[in-house]
Design an enzyme around this catalytic site. Structure first.
Site, short mmCIF file in Angstrom:
data_model
loop_
_atom_site.label_atom_id
_atom_site.label_comp_id
_atom_site.label_asym_id
_atom_site.label_seq_id
_atom_site.Cartn_x
_atom_site.Cartn_y
_atom_site.Cartn_z
N CYS A 1 -6.41 -5.59 -4.49
CA CYS A 1 -6.27 -4.93 -6.02
C CYS A 1 -4.95 -5.37 -6.01
O CYS A 1 -3.79 -6.42 -6.09
CB CYS A 1 -5.58 -3.42 -6.53
SG CYS A 1 -5.97 -2.42 -7.32
N ASP B 1 -2.07 -4.75 -8.10
CA ASP B 1 -1.48 -3.97 -8.50
C ASP B 1 -0.57 -4.29 -8.21
O ASP B 1 -0.32 -5.08 -7.09
CB ASP B 1 -1.59 -2.29 -7.31
CG ASP B 1 -0.83 -1.32 -7.22
OD1 ASP B 1 0.73 -1.37 -7.45
OD2 ASP B 1 -1.42 -0.14 -7.93
N ARG C 1 2.58 -3.48 -6.98
CA ARG C 1 2.74 -2.88 -5.67
C ARG C 1 2.40 -3.31 -3.92
O ARG C 1 2.42 -2.50 -3.01
CB ARG C 1 3.10 -0.87 -5.77
CG ARG C 1 3.47 -0.46 -6.59
CD ARG C 1 3.16 0.88 -6.90
NE ARG C 1 2.10 0.89 -7.13
CZ ARG C 1 1.38 1.77 -7.01
NH1 ARG C 1 2.03 3.48 -7.43
NH2 ARG C 1 -0.05 2.45 -7.47
N HIS D 1 -6.23 -0.73 -0.55
CA HIS D 1 -4.56 0.84 -1.40
C HIS D 1 -4.46 1.79 -1.62
O HIS D 1 -5.19 1.73 -2.08
CB HIS D 1 -3.65 0.01 -1.84
CG HIS D 1 -3.09 -0.10 -3.28
ND1 HIS D 1 -2.77 0.96 -3.88
CD2 HIS D 1 -4.13 -1.21 -4.12
CE1 HIS D 1 -3.02 0.92 -5.09
NE2 HIS D 1 -3.54 -0.24 -5.71
N CYS E 1 -4.78 4.45 -5.39
CA CYS E 1 -5.35 3.52 -6.35
C CYS E 1 -5.56 3.69 -8.07
O CYS E 1 -6.40 4.59 -7.94
CB CYS E 1 -6.28 2.33 -5.64
SG CYS E 1 -6.84 1.24 -7.11
#
Length: 217
Positions: A42, A44, A46, A98, A101
């Site tokens: 992803c 993302d 993080r 994750h 999400c």
């Protein structure tokens, strides 16, 4: 601009530290790329791919998009996949979702985000396929997290249905596809145990040459 300038300072400090710890690292890195892993994860911020699995630059080939999708019409993802398999000869492809999400949650709750809603239709397809299993869960968090896991499972299947993966298996190339989920709460990776490493493990309807597969799978 102060924060932007800090990025250059951080970069210098990082490069100096790496060179101190591993003299000649960047010279060697610039001359070759031979990763054994392709990470499809992803976007993302993080979820830092290299850091999660403790690998250095050059050891992990990476493709990222919203909700870690493998879509058969996505030329970007397919180009990365073909290059990783045919040129770099990676041995493992990791599809890594994750928990928490935002893209998957937006798809499940039918939240309107913007243009990305068109992309997240692919996650809604996963939900529609597994609606009964997801809807029976008690809490929203449980339903979101289960969809996150099932989304990874379906993307593993999508990978195995591509011509690039199947052709690699046909010519005897060592290649395995795995599905993982990363936890933002503890930094740990969960193996969903949906790994595939041969043509015999895929549904016959998706095979390039179904005559080569047994009738049971």
């Amino acid at each position: 601009m102060a924060n932007f300038a800090e990025l250059f300072s951080n970069n210098k400090n990082w490069a100096d530290r790496i060179e101190r710890e591993q003299p000649g690292f960047f010279k060697q890195l610039s001359e070759q790329q031979a990763p054994e892993y392709l990470w499809i994860g992803c976007s993302d911020s993080r979820v830092p791919a290299n850091e999660i699995v403790g690998l250095m630059p050059g050891e992990l080939f990476v493709h990222r998009n919203v909700a870690n999708l493998v879509v058969h019409s996505d030329m970007n993802c397919l180009s990365v996949l073909q290059y990783a398999i045919d040129i770099l000869k990676v041995k493992h492809i990791l599809v890594v979702g994750h928990y928490g999400c935002g893209g998957v949650k937006a798809a499940l709750l039918n939240q309107r985000v913007g243009f990305v809603d068109n992309w997240l239709r692919n996650v809604k397809d996963v939900y529609a396929l597994h609606r009964q299993q997801i809807d029976c869960l008690e809490t929203e968090d449980q339903r979101v997290n289960r969809l996150i896991e099932l989304n990874v499972v379906e993307q593993v299947k999508n990978l195995c249905h591509t011509s690039f993966v199947q052709e690699a298996w046909e010519r005897g190339q060592q290649l395995s596809v795995h599905g993982w989920v990363y936890s933002l709460r503890n930094g740990r990776v969960k193996d969903l145990k949906v790994s595939h490493s041969s043509l015999e493990q895929i549904d016959k309807i998706y095979a390039l040459d179904p005559q080569e597969l047994p009738d049971t799978y």
